[in-house]
Design a protein around this motif. Structure first.
Motif, PDB file in Angstrom:
ATOM      1  N   ARG A 164       0.845  -1.179   0.000  1.00  0.00           N
ATOM      2  CA  ARG A 164       0.000   0.000   0.000  1.00  0.00           C
ATOM      3  C   ARG A 164       0.892   1.244   0.000  1.00  0.00           C
ATOM      4  O   ARG A 164       1.998   1.238   0.544  1.00  0.00           O
ATOM      5  N   PHE A 165       0.371   2.292  -0.614  1.00  0.00           N
ATOM      6  CA  PHE A 165       1.051   3.576  -0.654  1.00  0.00           C
ATOM      7  C   PHE A 165       0.607   4.403   0.552  1.00  0.00           C
ATOM      8  O   PHE A 165      -0.585   4.504   0.841  1.00  0.00           O
ATOM      9  N   PHE A 166       1.575   4.974   1.272  1.00  0.00           N
ATOM     10  CA  PHE A 166       1.270   5.841   2.400  1.00  0.00           C
ATOM     11  C   PHE A 166       2.017   7.160   2.226  1.00  0.00           C
ATOM     12  O   PHE A 166       3.219   7.167   1.932  1.00  0.00           O
ATOM     13  N   LEU A 167       1.306   8.255   2.416  1.00  0.00           N
ATOM     14  CA  LEU A 167       1.912   9.584   2.379  1.00  0.00           C
ATOM     15  C   LEU A 167       1.632  10.278   3.700  1.00  0.00           C
ATOM     16  O   LEU A 167       0.498  10.260   4.200  1.00  0.00           O
ATOM     17  N   ILE A 168       2.676  10.842   4.275  1.00  0.00           N
ATOM     18  CA  ILE A 168       2.542  11.611   5.512  1.00  0.00           C
ATOM     19  C   ILE A 168       2.989  13.030   5.241  1.00  0.00           C
ATOM     20  O   ILE A 168       4.039  13.260   4.632  1.00  0.00           O
ATOM     21  N   ALA A 169       2.184  13.996   5.673  1.00  0.00           N
ATOM     22  CA  ALA A 169       2.529  15.408   5.535  1.00  0.00           C
ATOM     23  C   ALA A 169       2.365  16.076   6.896  1.00  0.00           C
ATOM     24  O   ALA A 169       1.363  15.845   7.586  1.00  0.00           O
ATOM     25  N   ARG A 170       3.355  16.886   7.274  1.00  0.00           N
ATOM     26  CA  ARG A 170       3.308  17.581   8.560  1.00  0.00           C
ATOM     27  C   ARG A 170       3.600  19.063   8.356  1.00  0.00           C
ATOM     28  O   ARG A 170       4.386  19.436   7.494  1.00  0.00           O
ATOM     29  N   CYS A 171       2.974  19.889   9.205  1.00  0.00           N
ATOM     30  CA  CYS A 171       3.230  21.327   9.157  1.00  0.00           C
ATOM     31  C   CYS A 171       3.635  21.868  10.524  1.00  0.00           C
ATOM     32  O   CYS A 171       3.551  23.066  10.773  1.00  0.00           O
ATOM     33  N   ASP A 172       4.051  20.968  11.431  1.00  0.00           N
ATOM     34  CA  ASP A 172       4.352  21.375  12.809  1.00  0.00           C
ATOM     35  C   ASP A 172       5.842  21.370  13.118  1.00  0.00           C
ATOM     36  O   ASP A 172       6.242  21.391  14.282  1.00  0.00           O
ATOM     37  N   CYS A 173       6.675  21.321  12.068  1.00  0.00           N
ATOM     38  CA  CYS A 173       8.134  21.378  12.233  1.00  0.00           C
ATOM     39  C   CYS A 173       8.709  20.167  12.971  1.00  0.00           C
ATOM     40  O   CYS A 173       9.837  20.215  13.467  1.00  0.00           O
ATOM     41  N   ARG A 174       7.948  19.099  13.036  1.00  0.00           N
ATOM     42  CA  ARG A 174       8.460  17.873  13.649  1.00  0.00           C
ATOM     43  C   ARG A 174       8.768  16.858  12.560  1.00  0.00           C
ATOM     44  O   ARG A 174       8.175  16.877  11.480  1.00  0.00           O
ATOM     45  N   SER A 175       9.710  15.980  12.858  1.00  0.00           N
ATOM     46  CA  SER A 175      10.156  15.004  11.865  1.00  0.00           C
ATOM     47  C   SER A 175       9.084  13.958  11.612  1.00  0.00           C
ATOM     48  O   SER A 175       8.310  13.585  12.503  1.00  0.00           O
ATOM     49  N   ILE A 176       9.058  13.465  10.380  1.00  0.00           N
ATOM     50  CA  ILE A 176       8.206  12.338  10.028  1.00  0.00           C
ATOM     51  C   ILE A 176       8.977  11.060  10.359  1.00  0.00           C
ATOM     52  O   ILE A 176      10.102  10.867   9.900  1.00  0.00           O
ATOM     53  N   VAL A 177       8.383  10.208  11.164  1.00  0.00           N
ATOM     54  CA  VAL A 177       9.036   8.967  11.594  1.00  0.00           C
ATOM     55  C   VAL A 177       8.226   7.784  11.090  1.00  0.00           C
ATOM     56  O   VAL A 177       7.037   7.653  11.399  1.00  0.00           O
ATOM     57  N   TRP A 178       8.875   6.928  10.311  1.00  0.00           N
ATOM     58  CA  TRP A 178       8.202   5.742   9.771  1.00  0.00           C
ATOM     59  C   TRP A 178       8.433   4.543  10.688  1.00  0.00           C
ATOM     60  O   TRP A 178       9.472   4.446  11.340  1.00  0.00           O
ATOM     61  N   PRO A 179       7.478   3.621  10.766  1.00  0.00           N
ATOM     62  CA  PRO A 179       7.648   2.441  11.629  1.00  0.00           C
ATOM     63  C   PRO A 179       8.721   1.503  11.088  1.00  0.00           C
ATOM     64  O   PRO A 179       8.890   1.363   9.875  1.00  0.00           O
ATOM     65  N   GLU A 180       9.448   0.889  11.988  1.00  0.00           N
ATOM     66  CA  GLU A 180      10.439  -0.112  11.609  1.00  0.00           C
ATOM     67  C   GLU A 180       9.752  -1.467  11.453  1.00  0.00           C
ATOM     68  O   GLU A 180       8.894  -1.823  12.264  1.00  0.00           O
ATOM     69  N   PRO A 181      10.094  -2.235  10.417  1.00  0.00           N
ATOM     70  CA  PRO A 181       9.485  -3.567  10.247  1.00  0.00           C
ATOM     71  C   PRO A 181       9.724  -4.462  11.454  1.00  0.00           C
ATOM     72  O   PRO A 181      10.791  -4.407  12.088  1.00  0.00           O
ATOM     73  N   THR A 182       8.729  -5.245  11.783  1.00  0.00           N
ATOM     74  CA  THR A 182       8.832  -6.195  12.888  1.00  0.00           C
ATOM     75  C   THR A 182       8.897  -7.638  12.402  1.00  0.00           C
ATOM     76  O   THR A 182       9.280  -8.532  13.155  1.00  0.00           O
ATOM     77  N   HIS A 183       8.517  -7.873  11.125  1.00  0.00           N
ATOM     78  CA  HIS A 183       8.472  -9.214  10.559  1.00  0.00           C
ATOM     79  C   HIS A 183       9.180  -9.229   9.208  1.00  0.00           C
ATOM     80  O   HIS A 183       9.367  -8.182   8.583  1.00  0.00           O
ATOM     81  N   GLY A 184       9.569 -10.420   8.772  1.00  0.00           N
ATOM     82  CA  GLY A 184      10.261 -10.538   7.499  1.00  0.00           C
ATOM     83  C   GLY A 184      10.074 -11.894   6.856  1.00  0.00           C
ATOM     84  O   GLY A 184       9.455 -12.804   7.436  1.00  0.00           O
ATOM     85  N   GLU A 185      10.591 -12.042   5.639  1.00  0.00           N
ATOM     86  CA  GLU A 185      10.512 -13.305   4.897  1.00  0.00           C
ATOM     87  C   GLU A 185      11.153 -14.415   5.741  1.00  0.00           C
ATOM     88  O   GLU A 185      12.259 -14.258   6.240  1.00  0.00           O
ATOM     89  N   PRO A 186      10.447 -15.531   5.944  1.00  0.00           N
ATOM     90  CA  PRO A 186      10.899 -16.572   6.881  1.00  0.00           C
ATOM     91  C   PRO A 186      12.324 -17.069   6.658  1.00  0.00           C
ATOM     92  O   PRO A 186      12.995 -17.452   7.620  1.00  0.00           O
ATOM     93  N   GLU A 187      12.799 -17.089   5.404  1.00  0.00           N
ATOM     94  CA  GLU A 187      14.137 -17.601   5.123  1.00  0.00           C
ATOM     95  C   GLU A 187      15.206 -16.509   5.126  1.00  0.00           C
ATOM     96  O   GLU A 187      16.371 -16.787   4.837  1.00  0.00           O
ATOM     97  N   SER A 188      14.827 -15.281   5.445  1.00  0.00           N
ATOM     98  CA  SER A 188      15.780 -14.174   5.380  1.00  0.00           C
ATOM     99  C   SER A 188      16.772 -14.220   6.542  1.00  0.00           C
ATOM    100  O   SER A 188      16.514 -14.828   7.589  1.00  0.00           O
ATOM    101  N   GLU A 189      17.894 -13.558   6.348  1.00  0.00           N
ATOM    102  CA  GLU A 189      18.926 -13.515   7.388  1.00  0.00           C
ATOM    103  C   GLU A 189      18.414 -12.810   8.639  1.00  0.00           C
ATOM    104  O   GLU A 189      18.734 -13.214   9.761  1.00  0.00           O
ATOM    105  N   ALA A 190      17.607 -11.758   8.430  1.00  0.00           N
ATOM    106  CA  ALA A 190      17.083 -11.008   9.571  1.00  0.00           C
ATOM    107  C   ALA A 190      16.209 -11.879  10.464  1.00  0.00           C
ATOM    108  O   ALA A 190      16.251 -11.768  11.692  1.00  0.00           O
ATOM    109  N   VAL A 191      15.429 -12.770   9.844  1.00  0.00           N
ATOM    110  CA  VAL A 191      14.579 -13.670  10.623  1.00  0.00           C
ATOM    111  C   VAL A 191      15.412 -14.768  11.268  1.00  0.00           C
ATOM    112  O   VAL A 191      15.258 -15.085  12.449  1.00  0.00           O
ATOM    113  N   ASN A 192      16.328 -15.349  10.503  1.00  0.00           N
ATOM    114  CA  ASN A 192      17.167 -16.421  11.040  1.00  0.00           C
ATOM    115  C   ASN A 192      18.064 -15.953  12.185  1.00  0.00           C
ATOM    116  O   ASN A 192      18.412 -16.733  13.075  1.00  0.00           O
TER     117      ASN A 192
END
Length: 262
Positions: A187-215
């Motif tokens: 899905r496409f997500f767009l965030i826009a802010r006008c309060d001079c604060r940084s836009i912070v994106w969530p860090e992934p919590t899950h991954g492809e089962p055979e990936s190094e990050a999961v293993n």
């Protein structure tokens, strides 16, 4: 020009700022917002009576408006109260590749212009827009067909006008499976802010089962649909006939299914 704040703090003043869910359907986005903020969405808008009825059922403390988003005056419905978050999920069918070669409606494709109306009239601190990834190809339509050589030009102009209203804009394509939901759809997500604060994106919590990050244990493996299905509920087989389903379960079913479904 104000300097961006790097200090941690609450993202919303929960007692003074409103949350508005435009294009509210059954209430999925509102549920997510409520889980994130710990409070109900203040306003939900949708032209469809069935959608509003479902949203009312799921979110009884929200004020509902059954109307076109264009018939709503942001200043009037907000009553002078500040808006902390305005969420927009415009109709995606006329962007999605799933529509195939069927004609596109330029008016439905243009629903995202309502974002500029809210930004100009009540200036939400945070604006979030969600859509299919093809939203980024938004451009002119001629005779029901998108003009290929102009793909994305309307999207870029729309962003420029939002930025001209004082918003910092970022957008990404995210997959729900990377955050614990059993679906790989992007899905496409767009965030826009006008309060001079940084836009912070969530860090992934899950991954492809055979990936190094999961293993290595850095991420959890993607969840499967099988994990969230209640297998104790009887369900007719796609291969059973109408007569067999009626005999086994006492219900009517459409059979045979379409070839594409099979």
């Amino acid at each position: 020009m104000k300097k961006k704040s790097t200090r941690p703090g609450p993202q919303m003043d929960l007692f003074r700022e409103m949350i508005v869910d435009n294009f509210a359907g059954g209430g999925g986005a509102s549920t997510g917002i409520e889980l994130a903020t710990g409070r109900p969405v203040d306003i939900a808008i949708n032209h469809d009576p069935d959608a509003i009825l479902m949203h009312k059922t799921n979110h009884p403390y929200t004020k509902h408006y059954q109307a076109s988003v264009w018939d709503i005056d942001p200043v009037q419905v907000c009553g002078g109260q500040k808006v902390g978050l305005a969420w927009f999920s415009p109709d995606c069918k006329h962007f999605s590749k799933a529509k195939g070669g069927k004609p596109r409606d330029k008016n439905i494709r243009g629903l995202a212009w309502i974002v500029l109306r809210w930004a100009g009239k009540v200036r939400p601190r945070v604006i979030i827009l969600e859509n299919v990834e093809e939203f980024q190809t938004w451009g002119p339509v001629r005779k029901g067909k998108p003009v290929k050589k102009l793909a994305g030009t309307t999207f870029e102009r729309w962003k420029e006008q939002l930025a001209a209203l004082g918003y910092v804009i970022e957008h990404r394509e995210l997959r729900a499976c990377d955050y614990g939901a059993p679906t790989i759809r992007k899905r496409f997500f767009l965030i826009a802010r006008c309060d001079c604060r940084s836009i912070v994106w969530p860090e992934p919590t899950h991954g492809e089962p055979e990936s190094e990050a999961v293993n290595s244990g850095k991420l959890q493996p993607w969840r499967s649909a099988a994990e969230i299905i209640d297998w104790s509920i009887p369900c007719p087989s796609i291969f059973d006939t109408k007569q067999e389903i009626k005999k086994k379960y006492g219900v009517q079913a459409v059979r045979p299914l379409a070839d594409n479904t099979m």
